[in-house]
Design a protein around this motif. Structure first.
Motif, PDB file in Angstrom:
ATOM      1  N   ARG A 141      -2.381   0.211 -11.480  1.00 32.83           N
ATOM      2  CA  ARG A 141      -2.149   0.017 -12.910  1.00 32.83           C
ATOM      3  C   ARG A 141      -1.342   1.475 -13.599  1.00 32.83           C
ATOM      4  O   ARG A 141      -1.392   2.111 -12.668  1.00 32.83           O
ATOM      5  N   GLU A 142      -0.971   1.399 -14.474  1.00 31.29           N
ATOM      6  CA  GLU A 142      -0.247   2.414 -14.922  1.00 31.29           C
ATOM      7  C   GLU A 142      -0.983   3.596 -15.170  1.00 31.29           C
ATOM      8  O   GLU A 142      -0.546   4.896 -14.713  1.00 31.29           O
ATOM      9  N   VAL A 143      -2.506   3.685 -15.371  1.00 34.21           N
ATOM     10  CA  VAL A 143      -3.319   4.885 -15.300  1.00 34.21           C
ATOM     11  C   VAL A 143      -3.661   5.479 -14.007  1.00 34.21           C
ATOM     12  O   VAL A 143      -3.950   6.704 -13.872  1.00 34.21           O
ATOM     13  N   ASP A 144      -3.566   4.575 -13.085  1.00 32.54           N
ATOM     14  CA  ASP A 144      -3.674   5.272 -11.821  1.00 32.54           C
ATOM     15  C   ASP A 144      -2.593   5.055 -10.635  1.00 32.54           C
ATOM     16  O   ASP A 144      -3.100   5.392  -9.424  1.00 32.54           O
ATOM     17  N   LYS A 145      -1.445   5.167 -11.144  1.00 33.80           N
ATOM     18  CA  LYS A 145      -0.376   5.272 -10.033  1.00 33.80           C
ATOM     19  C   LYS A 145      -0.181   6.450  -9.642  1.00 33.80           C
ATOM     20  O   LYS A 145       0.101   6.523  -8.248  1.00 33.80           O
ATOM     21  N   TYR A 146      -0.442   7.570 -10.548  1.00 34.88           N
ATOM     22  CA  TYR A 146      -0.168   9.018  -9.665  1.00 34.88           C
ATOM     23  C   TYR A 146      -1.460   9.177  -8.709  1.00 34.88           C
ATOM     24  O   TYR A 146      -1.305   9.841  -7.531  1.00 34.88           O
ATOM     25  N   LEU A 147      -2.688   8.800  -8.923  1.00 38.80           N
ATOM     26  CA  LEU A 147      -3.946   8.680  -8.009  1.00 38.80           C
ATOM     27  C   LEU A 147      -3.395   8.186  -6.670  1.00 38.80           C
ATOM     28  O   LEU A 147      -3.564   8.815  -5.821  1.00 38.80           O
ATOM     29  N   ILE A 148      -2.649   6.886  -6.882  1.00 38.07           N
ATOM     30  CA  ILE A 148      -2.435   6.187  -5.585  1.00 38.07           C
ATOM     31  C   ILE A 148      -1.553   7.007  -4.793  1.00 38.07           C
ATOM     32  O   ILE A 148      -1.526   7.168  -3.651  1.00 38.07           O
ATOM     33  N   GLU A 149      -0.454   7.535  -5.508  1.00 35.13           N
ATOM     34  CA  GLU A 149       0.493   8.291  -4.801  1.00 35.13           C
ATOM     35  C   GLU A 149       0.188   9.597  -4.207  1.00 35.13           C
ATOM     36  O   GLU A 149       0.574   9.804  -3.169  1.00 35.13           O
ATOM     37  N   GLN A 150      -0.525  10.262  -4.913  1.00 33.73           N
ATOM     38  CA  GLN A 150      -1.372  11.440  -4.271  1.00 33.73           C
ATOM     39  C   GLN A 150      -2.059  11.080  -3.183  1.00 33.73           C
ATOM     40  O   GLN A 150      -2.104  11.939  -1.988  1.00 33.73           O
ATOM     41  N   THR A 151      -2.761   9.927  -3.222  1.00 38.63           N
ATOM     42  CA  THR A 151      -3.619   9.742  -1.803  1.00 38.63           C
ATOM     43  C   THR A 151      -2.769   9.292  -0.692  1.00 38.63           C
ATOM     44  O   THR A 151      -3.155   9.671   0.393  1.00 38.63           O
ATOM     45  N   CYS A 152      -1.999   8.530  -1.033  1.00 41.64           N
ATOM     46  CA  CYS A 152      -0.763   8.104  -0.074  1.00 41.64           C
ATOM     47  C   CYS A 152      -0.161   9.167   0.614  1.00 41.64           C
ATOM     48  O   CYS A 152       0.003   9.542   1.881  1.00 41.64           O
ATOM     49  N   LEU A 153       0.265  10.279  -0.257  1.00 39.89           N
ATOM     50  CA  LEU A 153       1.079  11.534   0.361  1.00 39.89           C
ATOM     51  C   LEU A 153       0.107  12.083   1.052  1.00 39.89           C
ATOM     52  O   LEU A 153       0.532  12.660   2.397  1.00 39.89           O
ATOM     53  N   ASN A 154      -1.115  12.286   0.707  1.00 39.67           N
ATOM     54  CA  ASN A 154      -2.159  13.057   1.841  1.00 39.67           C
ATOM     55  C   ASN A 154      -2.326  12.485   2.882  1.00 39.67           C
ATOM     56  O   ASN A 154      -2.238  13.357   3.918  1.00 39.67           O
ATOM     57  N   TYR A 155      -2.381  11.103   2.928  1.00 38.26           N
ATOM     58  CA  TYR A 155      -2.603  10.378   4.080  1.00 38.26           C
ATOM     59  C   TYR A 155      -1.457  10.508   5.153  1.00 38.26           C
ATOM     60  O   TYR A 155      -1.868  10.604   6.345  1.00 38.26           O
ATOM     61  N   LEU A 156      -0.381  10.372   4.578  1.00 39.34           N
ATOM     62  CA  LEU A 156       0.979  10.179   5.432  1.00 39.34           C
ATOM     63  C   LEU A 156       0.989  11.687   6.118  1.00 39.34           C
ATOM     64  O   LEU A 156       1.720  11.757   7.012  1.00 39.34           O
ATOM     65  N   ASN A 157       0.761  12.725   5.090  1.00 36.70           N
ATOM     66  CA  ASN A 157       0.944  14.243   5.826  1.00 36.70           C
ATOM     67  C   ASN A 157       0.171  14.245   6.867  1.00 36.70           C
ATOM     68  O   ASN A 157       0.446  14.916   7.783  1.00 36.70           O
ATOM     69  N   LYS A 158      -1.257  13.871   6.707  1.00 35.17           N
ATOM     70  CA  LYS A 158      -2.192  14.145   7.892  1.00 35.17           C
ATOM     71  C   LYS A 158      -1.733  13.154   9.207  1.00 35.17           C
ATOM     72  O   LYS A 158      -1.694  13.848  10.376  1.00 35.17           O
ATOM     73  N   GLN A 159      -1.063  11.956   8.728  1.00 35.10           N
ATOM     74  CA  GLN A 159      -0.626  11.386  10.029  1.00 35.10           C
ATOM     75  C   GLN A 159       0.431  11.992  10.548  1.00 35.10           C
ATOM     76  O   GLN A 159       0.475  12.080  11.845  1.00 35.10           O
ATOM     77  N   ARG A 160       1.205  12.559  10.046  1.00 30.72           N
ATOM     78  CA  ARG A 160       2.555  12.994  10.563  1.00 30.72           C
ATOM     79  C   ARG A 160       2.131  14.579  11.266  1.00 30.72           C
ATOM     80  O   ARG A 160       3.062  15.059  12.354  1.00 30.72           O
TER      81      ARG A 160
END
Length: 135
Positions: A105-124
């Motif tokens: 939702r508009e209010v949590d897009k940034y939160l989801i994006e940051q979570t995703c970045l952290n996750y994919l950084n760890k995988q890489r």
């Protein structure tokens, strides 16, 4: 072993890994330990996730540097790794933006994006730390 076979053995996993974020994407929002940790241990979840992303970027940069040094004997391999990393970063950013748009939702897009970045950084980082050069 021929020089070209070694290059292929090294570059094939990198090429495959470029495709993996899309396979991992759905789980990154739901299964992120960083997000759960920040929700339980921080009054400001966004600040906590940004700090976590800084930590994951540091580990990612260190892993990348280690692989880059391992292949210092071949500048064409180093260039291929540089290109691979640049393309991976672009893909990671696009995937995380898309995930935020789809799931948030508009209010949590940034939160989801940051979570995703952290996750994919760890995988890489895990992938780069697993790279071994055979002689």
């Amino acid at each position: 072993m021929s020089k070209y076979i070694m290059k292929f053995q090294f570059l094939l996993p990198i090429g495959i890994f470029l495709l993996l974020p899309s396979l991992c994407l759905a789980g990154s929002k739901i299964n992120s330990k960083d997000s759960a940790y920040c929700e339980q241990n921080s009054s400001n979840i966004i600040d906590c996730l940004i700090k976590k992303q800084g930590d994951t970027k540091t580990a990612l940069n260190k892993a990348y540097s280690n692989v880059y040094k391992m292949i210092s004997y071949d500048s064409s391999l180093q260039k291929a790794l540089e290109k691979s990393q640049i393309e991976w970063i672009k893909l990671r950013n696009e995937q995380c933006f898309l995930e935020a748009e789809i799931y948030g939702r508009e209010v949590d897009k940034y939160l989801i994006e940051q979570t995703c970045l952290n996750y994919l950084n760890k995988q890489r980082t895990l992938y780069l730390n697993s790279v071994e050069i055979s002689n």
